[in-house]
Scaffold this motif. Structure first.
Motif, PDB file in Angstrom:
ATOM      1  N   THR A   3       1.543   6.800  10.080  1.00  0.00           N
ATOM      2  CA  THR A   3       3.004   6.980  10.262  1.00  0.00           C
ATOM      3  C   THR A   3       3.893   6.180   8.859  1.00  0.00           C
ATOM      4  O   THR A   3       3.172   5.611   8.230  1.00  0.00           O
ATOM      5  CB  THR A   3       3.125   5.892  11.469  1.00  0.00           C
ATOM      6  OG1 THR A   3       3.064   4.642  11.043  1.00  0.00           O
ATOM      7  CG2 THR A   3       2.666   6.580  12.511  1.00  0.00           C
ATOM      8  N   PRO A   4       4.979   6.747   8.785  1.00  0.00           N
ATOM      9  CA  PRO A   4       5.606   6.178   7.737  1.00  0.00           C
ATOM     10  C   PRO A   4       5.786   4.768   7.600  1.00  0.00           C
ATOM     11  O   PRO A   4       6.186   4.138   8.629  1.00  0.00           O
ATOM     12  CB  PRO A   4       7.174   6.748   7.558  1.00  0.00           C
ATOM     13  CG  PRO A   4       7.070   8.025   8.412  1.00  0.00           C
ATOM     14  CD  PRO A   4       5.461   7.589   9.461  1.00  0.00           C
ATOM     15  N   ILE A   5       5.574   4.232   6.331  1.00  0.00           N
ATOM     16  CA  ILE A   5       5.559   2.513   6.423  1.00  0.00           C
ATOM     17  C   ILE A   5       6.676   2.412   5.886  1.00  0.00           C
ATOM     18  O   ILE A   5       7.232   2.567   4.704  1.00  0.00           O
ATOM     19  CB  ILE A   5       4.299   2.408   5.407  1.00  0.00           C
ATOM     20  CG1 ILE A   5       3.000   2.497   5.949  1.00  0.00           C
ATOM     21  CG2 ILE A   5       4.349   0.864   5.217  1.00  0.00           C
ATOM     22  CD1 ILE A   5       1.829   2.585   4.891  1.00  0.00           C
ATOM     23  N   TYR A  14      -3.184  10.070  -1.939  1.00  0.00           N
ATOM     24  CA  TYR A  14      -1.791  10.905  -2.301  1.00  0.00           C
ATOM     25  C   TYR A  14      -0.749  10.318  -1.331  1.00  0.00           C
ATOM     26  O   TYR A  14      -0.843  10.253  -0.113  1.00  0.00           O
ATOM     27  CB  TYR A  14      -2.145  12.273  -1.888  1.00  0.00           C
ATOM     28  CG  TYR A  14      -3.083  12.802  -2.811  1.00  0.00           C
ATOM     29  CD1 TYR A  14      -2.603  13.470  -4.125  1.00  0.00           C
ATOM     30  CD2 TYR A  14      -4.470  12.823  -2.869  1.00  0.00           C
ATOM     31  CE1 TYR A  14      -3.681  13.811  -4.946  1.00  0.00           C
ATOM     32  CE2 TYR A  14      -5.485  13.468  -3.385  1.00  0.00           C
ATOM     33  CZ  TYR A  14      -4.855  14.094  -4.693  1.00  0.00           C
ATOM     34  OH  TYR A  14      -5.675  14.502  -5.537  1.00  0.00           O
ATOM     35  N   ALA A  15       0.339   9.858  -2.150  1.00  0.00           N
ATOM     36  CA  ALA A  15       1.482   9.288  -1.116  1.00  0.00           C
ATOM     37  C   ALA A  15       2.706   9.558  -2.175  1.00  0.00           C
ATOM     38  O   ALA A  15       2.765  10.267  -3.211  1.00  0.00           O
ATOM     39  CB  ALA A  15       1.206   7.788  -1.104  1.00  0.00           C
ATOM     40  N   ASN A  61      12.538   3.590   0.061  1.00  0.00           N
ATOM     41  CA  ASN A  61      12.093   4.743   0.851  1.00  0.00           C
ATOM     42  C   ASN A  61      11.157   4.240   1.846  1.00  0.00           C
ATOM     43  O   ASN A  61       9.986   3.778   1.175  1.00  0.00           O
ATOM     44  CB  ASN A  61      12.294   5.866   0.245  1.00  0.00           C
ATOM     45  CG  ASN A  61      13.373   6.124  -0.347  1.00  0.00           C
ATOM     46  OD1 ASN A  61      14.614   6.133   0.097  1.00  0.00           O
ATOM     47  ND2 ASN A  61      13.347   6.546  -1.735  1.00  0.00           N
ATOM     48  N   PRO A  62      10.736   5.013   2.918  1.00  0.00           N
ATOM     49  CA  PRO A  62       9.468   4.898   3.582  1.00  0.00           C
ATOM     50  C   PRO A  62       8.468   5.300   2.778  1.00  0.00           C
ATOM     51  O   PRO A  62       8.449   6.379   2.215  1.00  0.00           O
ATOM     52  CB  PRO A  62       9.818   5.826   4.901  1.00  0.00           C
ATOM     53  CG  PRO A  62      11.339   5.897   4.941  1.00  0.00           C
ATOM     54  CD  PRO A  62      11.869   5.958   3.660  1.00  0.00           C
ATOM     55  N   LEU A  63       7.404   4.899   2.882  1.00  0.00           N
ATOM     56  CA  LEU A  63       6.079   5.239   2.191  1.00  0.00           C
ATOM     57  C   LEU A  63       5.247   6.118   3.230  1.00  0.00           C
ATOM     58  O   LEU A  63       4.981   5.834   4.184  1.00  0.00           O
ATOM     59  CB  LEU A  63       5.124   3.949   1.858  1.00  0.00           C
ATOM     60  CG  LEU A  63       3.843   4.270   1.404  1.00  0.00           C
ATOM     61  CD1 LEU A  63       3.923   4.886  -0.051  1.00  0.00           C
ATOM     62  CD2 LEU A  63       2.877   2.822   1.071  1.00  0.00           C
ATOM     63  N   GLY A  93       0.818  -1.219   5.314  1.00  0.00           N
ATOM     64  CA  GLY A  93      -0.040  -0.185   6.040  1.00  0.00           C
ATOM     65  C   GLY A  93      -1.477  -0.418   5.687  1.00  0.00           C
ATOM     66  O   GLY A  93      -1.681  -1.317   4.841  1.00  0.00           O
ATOM     67  N   GLN A  94      -2.377   0.347   5.999  1.00  0.00           N
ATOM     68  CA  GLN A  94      -3.845   0.282   5.537  1.00  0.00           C
ATOM     69  C   GLN A  94      -4.633   1.604   5.182  1.00  0.00           C
ATOM     70  O   GLN A  94      -4.189   2.649   5.648  1.00  0.00           O
ATOM     71  CB  GLN A  94      -4.671  -0.431   6.784  1.00  0.00           C
ATOM     72  CG  GLN A  94      -4.263  -1.629   7.255  1.00  0.00           C
ATOM     73  CD  GLN A  94      -5.161  -2.157   8.422  1.00  0.00           C
ATOM     74  OE1 GLN A  94      -5.694  -1.398   9.267  1.00  0.00           O
ATOM     75  NE2 GLN A  94      -5.184  -3.583   8.388  1.00  0.00           N
TER      76      GLN A  94
END
Length: 167
Positions: A119-121, A149-150, A98-100, A127-128
């Motif tokens: 933005t969604p990864i 938090y993710a 799923n998008p991170l 991502g960074q």
């Protein structure tokens, strides 16, 4: 009958207050009914101050969960001159299906400024998360951290760094 209507109206007003403007703010007062007048009293402490960390975690995990891999979870800046600002980029790879979505990066103190991919990864993408440290108020060895938090099962993820601040 009139008292019952007033009570129902009060509950309706509380519901509106809890849900107004899409914010998760809670009012500072609770409306209680009295036979002669409407009295305002303080809310119990547990209702007035929700744990912000729990709220961030709930927001982060409100999307379908995924997995991530960090390039590292700790970085050592070694020696940093007092007053110098240094930053490090932690690379994040979405290894799930799923998008991170990184919803928040909360540093442990005001000396650390976070920046992150907003933005969604997508799965398989990177991502960074950047942590910038201002050493102006410090001397000697320092260890700092930030909570990420993710939408992952083991949130928050802890990123840390160390530095030896010299004059």
């Amino acid at each position: 009958m009139m008292k019952k209507s007033i009570i129902m109206l009060s509950f309706g007003m509380m519901a509106v207050a809890f849900n107004s403007c899409g914010k998760n703010e809670k009012p500072d007062v609770l409306i209680e009914e009295n036979t002669t007048e409407t009295a305002l009293t303080e809310m119990p402490a547990e209702m007035a101050t929700a744990n912000p960390q729990d709220e961030m975690l709930k927001k982060a995990q409100s999307h379908p969960l995924t997995n991530l891999v960090l390039s590292e979870n700790h970085f050592d800046f070694k020696e940093v001159k007092k007053g110098e600002s240094v930053e490090h980029i932690y690379e994040v790879t979405n290894t799930g299906e799923n998008p991170l979505i990184i919803s928040e990066v909360k540093p442990g103190c005001g000396c650390t400024a976070p920046n992150f991919t907003k933005t969604p990864i997508l799965p398989g993408q990177k991502g960074q998360i950047t942590l910038k440290f201002d050493s102006a108020s410090f001397d000697g060895p320092q260890n700092k951290q930030a909570e990420v938090y993710a939408n992952v099962e083991n949130a928050p993820i802890i990123l840390s760094f160390s530095a030896n601040v010299i004059n």
